[in-house]
Design a protein around this motif. Structure first.
Motif, PDB file in Angstrom:
ATOM      1  N   ILE A 158       0.843  -1.191   0.000  1.00  0.00           N
ATOM      2  CA  ILE A 158       0.000   0.000   0.000  1.00  0.00           C
ATOM      3  C   ILE A 158       0.876   1.238   0.000  1.00  0.00           C
ATOM      4  CG2 ILE A 158      -1.640   1.354   1.366  1.00  0.00           C
ATOM      5  CD1 ILE A 158      -2.727  -1.245   2.460  1.00  0.00           C
ATOM      6  N   SER A 160       3.708   1.574  -1.214  1.00  0.00           N
ATOM      7  CA  SER A 160       4.508   1.725  -2.418  1.00  0.00           C
ATOM      8  C   SER A 160       3.653   2.347  -3.504  1.00  0.00           C
ATOM      9  CB  SER A 160       5.008   0.353  -2.904  1.00  0.00           C
ATOM     10  OG  SER A 160       5.831  -0.234  -1.939  1.00  0.00           O
ATOM     11  N   ALA A 161       4.060   3.500  -3.980  1.00  0.00           N
ATOM     12  CA  ALA A 161       3.325   4.130  -5.069  1.00  0.00           C
ATOM     13  C   ALA A 161       3.422   3.240  -6.299  1.00  0.00           C
ATOM     14  CB  ALA A 161       3.900   5.510  -5.354  1.00  0.00           C
ATOM     15  N   ASP A 201       6.183   8.954  -3.084  1.00  0.00           N
ATOM     16  CA  ASP A 201       6.431   7.578  -3.499  1.00  0.00           C
ATOM     17  C   ASP A 201       6.054   6.590  -2.398  1.00  0.00           C
ATOM     18  OD1 ASP A 201       7.233   5.524  -5.196  1.00  0.00           O
ATOM     19  OD2 ASP A 201       9.327   5.618  -4.562  1.00  0.00           O
ATOM     20  N   GLY A 202       4.953   6.876  -1.694  1.00  0.00           N
ATOM     21  CA  GLY A 202       4.438   5.936  -0.718  1.00  0.00           C
ATOM     22  C   GLY A 202       5.104   5.938   0.634  1.00  0.00           C
ATOM     23  N   SER A 419      -1.944   6.354  -2.952  1.00  0.00           N
ATOM     24  CA  SER A 419      -1.746   5.091  -3.671  1.00  0.00           C
ATOM     25  C   SER A 419      -2.932   4.742  -4.565  1.00  0.00           C
ATOM     26  CB  SER A 419      -1.511   3.950  -2.673  1.00  0.00           C
ATOM     27  OG  SER A 419      -2.708   3.594  -1.997  1.00  0.00           O
ATOM     28  N   ARG A 434      -9.363   1.320  -4.143  1.00  0.00           N
ATOM     29  CA  ARG A 434      -8.790   2.538  -4.730  1.00  0.00           C
ATOM     30  C   ARG A 434      -9.880   3.379  -5.382  1.00  0.00           C
ATOM     31  NH1 ARG A 434      -4.952  -1.377  -6.243  1.00  0.00           N
ATOM     32  NH2 ARG A 434      -5.805  -1.492  -8.359  1.00  0.00           N
ATOM     33  N   GLY A 503       2.118  11.969  -6.895  1.00  0.00           N
ATOM     34  CA  GLY A 503       2.303  11.063  -5.770  1.00  0.00           C
ATOM     35  C   GLY A 503       2.909  11.720  -4.551  1.00  0.00           C
TER      36      GLY A 503
END
Length: 644
Positions: A158, A160-161, A201-202, A419, A434, A503
């Motif tokens: 989750i 992690s983009a 980037d998450g 995300s 999502r 992001g």
């Protein structure tokens, strides 16, 4: 994560395997995943030494799992993760895969090597005991834990983009100036304390605290300091409603009185007023009066008193669904709907359905449940001095602004929201789909033209803005799509702004009444933009679009649209016939010559894209639009000479 990685993670928990064995494996598969796994171990109280070893691949610890304060601390987290039908899919296979590990119940010494390249490392960890297969009941319990480990590893995904967007190095280069920006804001706004964070980037790439949590003990603000985030709570309420919706338990167009029967006898502003829908409550268009000064003091209102208020009815400011008017009362109603539909108190539903799955273990609604040493106490600046604001317990209005959290915890929320973009085929891994998260950006019909927050706002182009579901949605000519919300509350101020195209998200908490920090947050975003740190994610080129683009290249190279006749939609030659196209193509080629028609295509959607061809005597800019037909033929092709 691939199947082998899942096996590794599962067997680690099922048999308490050496942490580093799994990290060895994962480093070979994905250094980035190993970094995320190490970061998660940090949060679960792995010692700094062990966490560092995980990151750099050092295998020197004699007892890496023992470096956990207690391994059952780690397993306790797994116990709160769901063991649902989806997880059960792998259960039987995992029993088969690891069932052969039995050694008659004896501790296993792997110091001689395990046959998969870990012998040398295991020699350094000779004292570490791995346990063989337990009895059948123990195996089931361990396998349950193992499958929950997969849930935890899924949570890491989750964060992690879907694709790297922002430039991490350029973000790092901009940090000193952004730190100064927030430091100045903290002093200039008379905030006792402040913390801000940047998520990209998450992950939380930067967090910085300034000032003090309180003015007596003067504890410094850190990423773990707890702040009430006021109306930024509303997004948790909205997403809880959307979760109930995707579970089929309510519809956004349902009448609110369906779930709050006390509303059924209300008198509306006009005789032709429609009844209030759940959607109207979400978008502040239910017809209630703007109630920020009054609503902010209602947090501790007992549920019984709220029920009596609902039974008496409230005066309406306007007919529902006619315009936007901010209402904390409306979000308190949403909290009541969540409680009545879910069958549990509002706060428990949010904690169980959102906070716990996201690992937000330092977040909640009741202040008394948290150590005083971690809390940032609320103050107001009045008559040239700070005055302590009274703490408010959780109550019926908690759904509009009562959540308390830390920067480190809230970053998980921001990463989860971001995300959801872009839409993609990946498996769902969050507590809400999502698609439901992206619904937060569905603005109402009540549009406005606004000025960007911050110093750049006066000279920036105006924003087209609307209130979505607990987020202000705006299109910004420099920052693209933005979702933002402020929080103003007795003793606290906050702001969050998300840039899904890149992001990246920025948030700020302070412990001074109504001191939100919107200007500083947006100024920080513009510093990232000017530093070149915001890089839009590329939209993948679909097979249909690639096919259409190849046909466009054949058309130009041949000088004849009929060279791609089978790729043209039925309208194409009706809009301009082949003779006309032949003349246009000849004129273009006469001006720029032959072109390299295999240049990269920039997709703007699955069925549209833009491109630039480099030619013998210049460049050609073009765009391609495919038709909504089974074969997606070309409905429009534009080509023109591109200025130098």
């Amino acid at each position: 994560m691939d199947r082998a990685g899942v096996v590794c993670g599962m067997t680690q928990v099922a048999y308490l395997l050496d942490t580093n064995v799994c990290i060895d494996f994962l480093l070979g598969r994905s250094a980035r995943l190993a970094e995320r796994m190490a970061a998660e171990f940090d949060r679960l109280s792995v010692s700094a030494v062990t966490a560092a070893e995980l990151r750099v691949g050092n295998r020197g610890s004699s007892d890496p799992v023992g470096d956990l304060r207690r391994v059952d601390t780690f397993l306790a987290l797994l116990n709160i993760l769901p063991f649902d039908d989806a997880a059960a899919h792998t259960y039987a296979e995992m029993v088969r895969l690891v069932g052969g590990a039995s050694s008659g119940g004896r501790p296993v010494d792997r110091s001689a090597g395990d046959g998969v390249g870990h012998g040398a490392g295991d020699a350094q960890r000779k004292g570490f005991r791995r346990y063989s297969r337990p009895d059948s009941g123990g195996l089931e319990r361990m396998m349950t834990m193992a499958v929950r480990m997969v849930t935890l590893l899924g949570f890491l995904s989750i964060l992690s983009a879907p694709a790297v967007a922002a430039d991490a190095r350029k973000i790092d280069a901009a940090i000193p100036e952004i730190d100064r920006l927030f430091a100045d804001f903290q002093v200039d706004s008379h905030a006792p304390g402040l913390v801000y964070g940047i998520v990209s980037d998450g992950r939380l790439v930067h967090v910085k605290g300034f000032g003090a949590q309180d003015l007596v003990q003067k504890r410094p603000v850190t990423g773990d300091s707890l702040f009430r985030i006021a109306s930024m709570t509303k997004a948790f309420t909205a997403l809880s409603i959307l979760k109930l919706r995707e579970e089929g338990k309510l519809s956004l167009d349902d009448l609110a009185e369906t779930y709050v029967p006390e509303m059924r006898g209300w008198t509306y502003a006009t005789k032709d007023s429609p009844r209030i829908r759940i959607r109207d409550l979400l978008t502040h268009s239910a017809g209630f009066v703007d109630d920020n000064p009054w609503g902010d003091r209602q947090t501790p209102l007992p549920d019984a008193d709220f029920t009596r208020m609902l039974e008496q009815g409230v005066p309406m400011s306007s007919a529902p669904a006619t315009h936007y008017e901010y209402s904390n009362f409306g979000y308190a109603l949403l909290g009541r709907i969540i409680a009545n539909v879910s069958g549990m108190p509002y706060r428990r539903y949010v904690e169980q359905s959102l906070l716990t799955p996201l690992g937000m273990t330092s977040s909640g609604y009741q202040l008394s449940e948290w150590p005083a040493a971690r809390r940032s106490l609320g103050y107001r600046w009045e008559d040239g001095r700070w005055k302590r604001e009274p703490d408010m317990a959780d109550g019926a209005f908690g759904a509009m602004g009562g959540l308390q959290t830390s920067a480190n915890d809230y970053a998980r929320w921001v990463a989860f929201l971001l995300s959801a973009w872009p839409p993609r085929d990946d498996a769902e891994s969050g507590p809400v789909s999502r698609a439901s998260v992206r619904m937060l950006a569905e603005g109402s019909n009540f549009m406005s033209v606004g000025q960007r927050n911050g110093k750049s706002g006066a000279t920036a182009c105006r924003q087209a803005a609307a209130y979505g579901f607990a987020m202000r949605i705006a299109q910004d000519c420099d920052l693209g799509l933005t979702l933002s919300h402020g929080g103003g509350y007795p003793g606290y101020g906050s702001h969050v702004m998300l840039m899904p195209d890149y992001g990246v998200g920025i948030f700020v908490f302070t412990n001074r009444t109504y001191n939100g920090g919107a200007g500083a947050a947006w100024d920080a975003a513009m510093l990232l933009q000017k530093a070149g740190a915001l890089i839009a994610r590329d939209v993948p080129v679909s097979p249909l679009l690639a096919q259409g683009y190849a046909a466009a290249g054949r058309i130009y190279a041949s000088g004849d649209v009929l060279a791609a006749r089978d790729n043209l939609a039925m309208n194409f030659l009706m809009d301009a016939d082949a003779v006309h196209w032949g003349k246009r193509l000849a004129a273009l080629k006469g001006e720029v010559g032959s072109c390299a028609v295999d240049a990269p295509l920039s997709a703007t959607g699955n069925l549209s894209g833009k491109f630039t061809w480099t030619c013998e005597k210049g460049r050609v800019a073009g765009s391609l639009l495919l038709a909504p037909t089974a074969d997606a033929e070309i409905q429009e092709l534009k080509l023109e000479v591109k200025a130098p």
